[in-house]
Each structure stands twice: as structure tokens, then as C-alpha cells.
Design a protein around this motif. Sequence first.
Motif, PDB file in Angstrom:
ATOM      1  N   ILE A 136     -11.598   2.287  15.574  1.00  0.00           N
ATOM      2  CA  ILE A 136     -12.505   3.238  14.565  1.00  0.00           C
ATOM      3  C   ILE A 136     -12.466   4.418  15.048  1.00  0.00           C
ATOM      4  CG2 ILE A 136     -14.717   3.931  14.268  1.00  0.00           C
ATOM      5  CD1 ILE A 136     -15.787   0.931  14.810  1.00  0.00           C
ATOM      6  N   GLY A 137     -12.107   5.058  16.317  1.00  0.00           N
ATOM      7  CA  GLY A 137     -11.749   6.444  16.866  1.00  0.00           C
ATOM      8  C   GLY A 137     -10.438   6.722  16.212  1.00  0.00           C
ATOM      9  N   LYS A 138      -9.451   5.955  16.310  1.00  0.00           N
ATOM     10  CA  LYS A 138      -8.372   6.042  15.784  1.00  0.00           C
ATOM     11  C   LYS A 138      -8.149   6.620  14.165  1.00  0.00           C
ATOM     12  CE  LYS A 138      -3.355   4.300  15.340  1.00  0.00           C
ATOM     13  NZ  LYS A 138      -3.219   4.374  13.808  1.00  0.00           N
ATOM     14  N   ARG A 139      -9.010   5.897  13.484  1.00  0.00           N
ATOM     15  CA  ARG A 139      -9.115   5.897  12.114  1.00  0.00           C
ATOM     16  C   ARG A 139     -10.088   7.688  11.884  1.00  0.00           C
ATOM     17  NH1 ARG A 139      -5.686   3.524  11.109  1.00  0.00           N
ATOM     18  NH2 ARG A 139      -5.510   1.778   9.863  1.00  0.00           N
ATOM     19  N   GLN A 140     -11.025   7.599  12.745  1.00  0.00           N
ATOM     20  CA  GLN A 140     -11.800   8.948  12.610  1.00  0.00           C
ATOM     21  C   GLN A 140     -10.901  10.275  12.624  1.00  0.00           C
ATOM     22  OE1 GLN A 140     -14.616   8.012  11.064  1.00  0.00           O
ATOM     23  NE2 GLN A 140     -16.302   7.918  12.558  1.00  0.00           N
ATOM     24  N   LEU A 141     -10.090  10.080  14.064  1.00  0.00           N
ATOM     25  CA  LEU A 141      -9.128  11.098  14.347  1.00  0.00           C
ATOM     26  C   LEU A 141      -7.867  11.405  13.237  1.00  0.00           C
ATOM     27  CD1 LEU A 141      -7.948  13.048  16.378  1.00  0.00           C
ATOM     28  CD2 LEU A 141      -6.646  11.313  16.980  1.00  0.00           C
ATOM     29  N   GLU A 142      -7.535  10.273  12.389  1.00  0.00           N
ATOM     30  CA  GLU A 142      -6.493  10.423  11.539  1.00  0.00           C
ATOM     31  C   GLU A 142      -7.202  10.973  10.338  1.00  0.00           C
ATOM     32  OE1 GLU A 142      -3.744   6.370  12.691  1.00  0.00           O
ATOM     33  OE2 GLU A 142      -5.532   6.338  11.117  1.00  0.00           O
ATOM     34  N   THR A 143      -8.410  10.998  10.013  1.00  0.00           N
ATOM     35  CA  THR A 143      -9.031  11.501   8.844  1.00  0.00           C
ATOM     36  C   THR A 143      -9.142  13.151   9.259  1.00  0.00           C
ATOM     37  OG1 THR A 143     -10.251   9.506   8.239  1.00  0.00           O
ATOM     38  CG2 THR A 143     -11.022  11.770   7.349  1.00  0.00           C
ATOM     39  N   ALA A 144      -9.636  13.329  10.545  1.00  0.00           N
ATOM     40  CA  ALA A 144      -9.779  14.832  10.716  1.00  0.00           C
ATOM     41  C   ALA A 144      -8.527  15.488  10.914  1.00  0.00           C
ATOM     42  CB  ALA A 144     -10.310  14.804  12.090  1.00  0.00           C
ATOM     43  N   LEU A 145      -7.271  14.994  11.029  1.00  0.00           N
ATOM     44  CA  LEU A 145      -5.908  15.532  11.297  1.00  0.00           C
ATOM     45  C   LEU A 145      -5.502  15.752   9.716  1.00  0.00           C
ATOM     46  CD1 LEU A 145      -4.115  13.485  13.861  1.00  0.00           C
ATOM     47  CD2 LEU A 145      -5.188  15.717  14.193  1.00  0.00           C
ATOM     48  N   ALA A 146      -5.957  14.782   8.903  1.00  0.00           N
ATOM     49  CA  ALA A 146      -5.654  15.142   7.500  1.00  0.00           C
ATOM     50  C   ALA A 146      -6.069  16.401   6.829  1.00  0.00           C
ATOM     51  CB  ALA A 146      -6.208  14.235   6.622  1.00  0.00           C
ATOM     52  N   GLU A 147      -7.128  16.859   7.442  1.00  0.00           N
ATOM     53  CA  GLU A 147      -7.922  18.362   7.180  1.00  0.00           C
ATOM     54  C   GLU A 147      -6.979  19.414   7.713  1.00  0.00           C
ATOM     55  OE1 GLU A 147     -11.288  19.040   5.968  1.00  0.00           O
ATOM     56  OE2 GLU A 147     -11.156  16.885   5.606  1.00  0.00           O
ATOM     57  N   PHE A 148      -5.876  19.152   8.393  1.00  0.00           N
ATOM     58  CA  PHE A 148      -4.959  20.296   8.835  1.00  0.00           C
ATOM     59  C   PHE A 148      -3.522  20.031   8.332  1.00  0.00           C
ATOM     60  CE2 PHE A 148      -8.657  19.790  11.598  1.00  0.00           C
ATOM     61  CZ  PHE A 148      -9.063  21.042  11.656  1.00  0.00           C
ATOM     62  N   PRO A 149      -3.520  20.256   7.033  1.00  0.00           N
ATOM     63  CA  PRO A 149      -2.062  19.715   6.502  1.00  0.00           C
ATOM     64  C   PRO A 149      -0.582  20.449   7.120  1.00  0.00           C
ATOM     65  CG  PRO A 149      -3.293  20.627   4.963  1.00  0.00           C
ATOM     66  CD  PRO A 149      -4.252  20.426   6.106  1.00  0.00           C
ATOM     67  N   ASN A 150      -1.060  21.624   7.358  1.00  0.00           N
ATOM     68  CA  ASN A 150       0.098  22.485   8.113  1.00  0.00           C
ATOM     69  C   ASN A 150       0.088  22.368   9.757  1.00  0.00           C
ATOM     70  OD1 ASN A 150       0.877  23.474   5.679  1.00  0.00           O
ATOM     71  ND2 ASN A 150      -0.925  24.897   5.568  1.00  0.00           N
ATOM     72  N   GLY A 151      -0.988  21.671  10.186  1.00  0.00           N
ATOM     73  CA  GLY A 151      -1.117  21.425  11.761  1.00  0.00           C
ATOM     74  C   GLY A 151       0.196  20.684  12.325  1.00  0.00           C
ATOM     75  N   GLU A 152       0.734  20.969  13.623  1.00  0.00           N
ATOM     76  CA  GLU A 152       1.625  20.204  14.293  1.00  0.00           C
ATOM     77  C   GLU A 152       0.859  19.418  15.274  1.00  0.00           C
ATOM     78  OE1 GLU A 152       5.264  22.228  15.240  1.00  0.00           O
ATOM     79  OE2 GLU A 152       5.613  22.991  12.916  1.00  0.00           O
ATOM     80  N   PHE A 153       1.036  18.204  15.219  1.00  0.00           N
ATOM     81  CA  PHE A 153       0.317  17.483  16.082  1.00  0.00           C
ATOM     82  C   PHE A 153       1.204  16.379  16.914  1.00  0.00           C
ATOM     83  CE2 PHE A 153      -3.028  18.721  13.124  1.00  0.00           C
ATOM     84  CZ  PHE A 153      -3.947  19.351  13.807  1.00  0.00           C
ATOM     85  N   GLU A 154       1.082  16.422  18.320  1.00  0.00           N
ATOM     86  CA  GLU A 154       1.716  15.369  19.037  1.00  0.00           C
ATOM     87  C   GLU A 154       0.602  14.431  19.800  1.00  0.00           C
ATOM     88  OE1 GLU A 154       4.222  14.681  23.243  1.00  0.00           O
ATOM     89  OE2 GLU A 154       4.013  16.646  22.381  1.00  0.00           O
ATOM     90  N   ILE A 155       0.527  12.983  19.238  1.00  0.00           N
ATOM     91  CA  ILE A 155      -0.183  12.076  19.669  1.00  0.00           C
ATOM     92  C   ILE A 155       0.760  11.309  20.853  1.00  0.00           C
ATOM     93  CG2 ILE A 155      -1.583  10.055  19.142  1.00  0.00           C
ATOM     94  CD1 ILE A 155      -2.433  12.651  17.556  1.00  0.00           C
ATOM     95  N   GLU A 156      -0.133  11.277  21.881  1.00  0.00           N
ATOM     96  CA  GLU A 156       0.340  10.415  23.245  1.00  0.00           C
ATOM     97  C   GLU A 156      -1.025   9.464  23.413  1.00  0.00           C
ATOM     98  OE1 GLU A 156       1.857  10.291  27.671  1.00  0.00           O
ATOM     99  OE2 GLU A 156       1.538  12.179  26.860  1.00  0.00           O
ATOM    100  N   TRP A 157      -0.464   8.128  23.552  1.00  0.00           N
ATOM    101  CA  TRP A 157      -1.378   7.187  23.756  1.00  0.00           C
ATOM    102  C   TRP A 157      -1.380   6.750  25.046  1.00  0.00           C
ATOM    103  CZ3 TRP A 157      -5.284   5.178  20.442  1.00  0.00           C
ATOM    104  CH2 TRP A 157      -5.253   5.521  19.187  1.00  0.00           C
TER     105      TRP A 157
END
Length: 209
Positions: free
Chosen positions: A16-37
Motif C-alpha cells: 500500500i505504501g509503495k502505491r501511495q509513494l508512487e502517486t506522490a512522485l507523480a506530482e513531481f514530473p520533473n523530479g529525479e528520484f532514485e528508489i532503493e529497496w
Amino acid sequence: MKIEIWSDIMCPFCYIGKRQLETALAEFPNGEFEIEWKSFQLDPTITPQSGKDVYTFLAERKEISVEQSIEMHKGVVERAKSVGLDYHFDKAIISNSLTSHRIIQLAKTKKLGDEMEEVFFKAYFTEGRDLNNSETLIELAVKAGLDSNEVKEVIENESLFLKDVKADISEAQEIGVQGVPFFVFDRKYAVSGAQPVEAFVNTIREVQK
């Protein structure tokens, strides 16, 4: 921005948290994000129980009826549905997540960590796949983009990537992680739990300042 996520593929709130974060990241279309699990085991003592679903397992652990266990999970199922996830705890098969974590560590070396997490989450919570089964693990890993022979080697050699899993878990203990999911943003801010999308958006904005 680097986002580190401590997670266990058997944790319903982590998906659920993964989906919430993905939705939040979509708010920053120009942002550069590196995800490390990062690896985390909610219960490293669990033994593989291929014939047992989550409802039955929890009922036995808490000494309650299966009906009571189903009732306890209803809120989680509804919350998952609210972010577009379809949970089937009646099909989810109890497994020890250590081998899955070692495969995720392999995936991270190929920059496929996010893909592997997604495939394992869906397999466990939605499809009812048996993550105790080596052939199933190989099939799922290939779906995420990994080489079947490399995955087979990880499964057969229990020492491969074990130190990486243990290092993640030790690091979690060092920084005071009490449960998962646990998100760390650029080592400046942390978000604990599957928080609302707004919480992630606000945290990202704070880090960007």
C-alpha cells in the motif's frame, strides 16, 4: 533525490505504501528520484507453510477463529482497494521471505529492485503464489527481468546476498526502525508507515527546499 525504503514482501502495508509513494512522485514530473529497496523481515522465525493461508495462520497464532481473523483483515483489504490493489488473504500462502529478499538484492544489482518488489507483492497478496517454491520464484524473477540461471544460483546457494540482507536489517536497527514500510528521503527526513499521499508530497517538498 534518493528514497530508501525498508520493506518486507509479506507486509500488506508495504505494498500500500509503495502505491501511495508512487502517486506522490507523480506530482513531481520533473523530479529525479532514485528508489532503493532495503530488506526487512517482520518475522524471520516463520517456517514455510505451503498449505496455509494468512487467515488460518493468524487464527492459529492468536488462538481465534478463522472468521475472527477474516474480520480483522477487512480494514486492510479495503485500504488496499482504495489505492487500486486487490488483496486475497484467503489465497496468500505463508512463507519465510528470506530467499525472496536475497533475490531482491540480486535484482538491485541489475537496477531492477523496484520491478522485483512489485512482482513479489502482487504474487503474494493478489495472486496467491507460493513463494516457498523455487520454480515459482524463478518464474517471478524472470518476469521482473532477471536471468533464470542467476536466480537459480541464488536460491541454491543460501549464502549469496545474505550479507546484504543482514546489512539492511542491521542498518534498520541502528536508525531505530520499529516497523515497515519505512521511507528515508535523502537521509534528511523519514516517513514511517503507509502514510497518505499528502504526507509523502509534503516530505518531498521539504527535502527539495
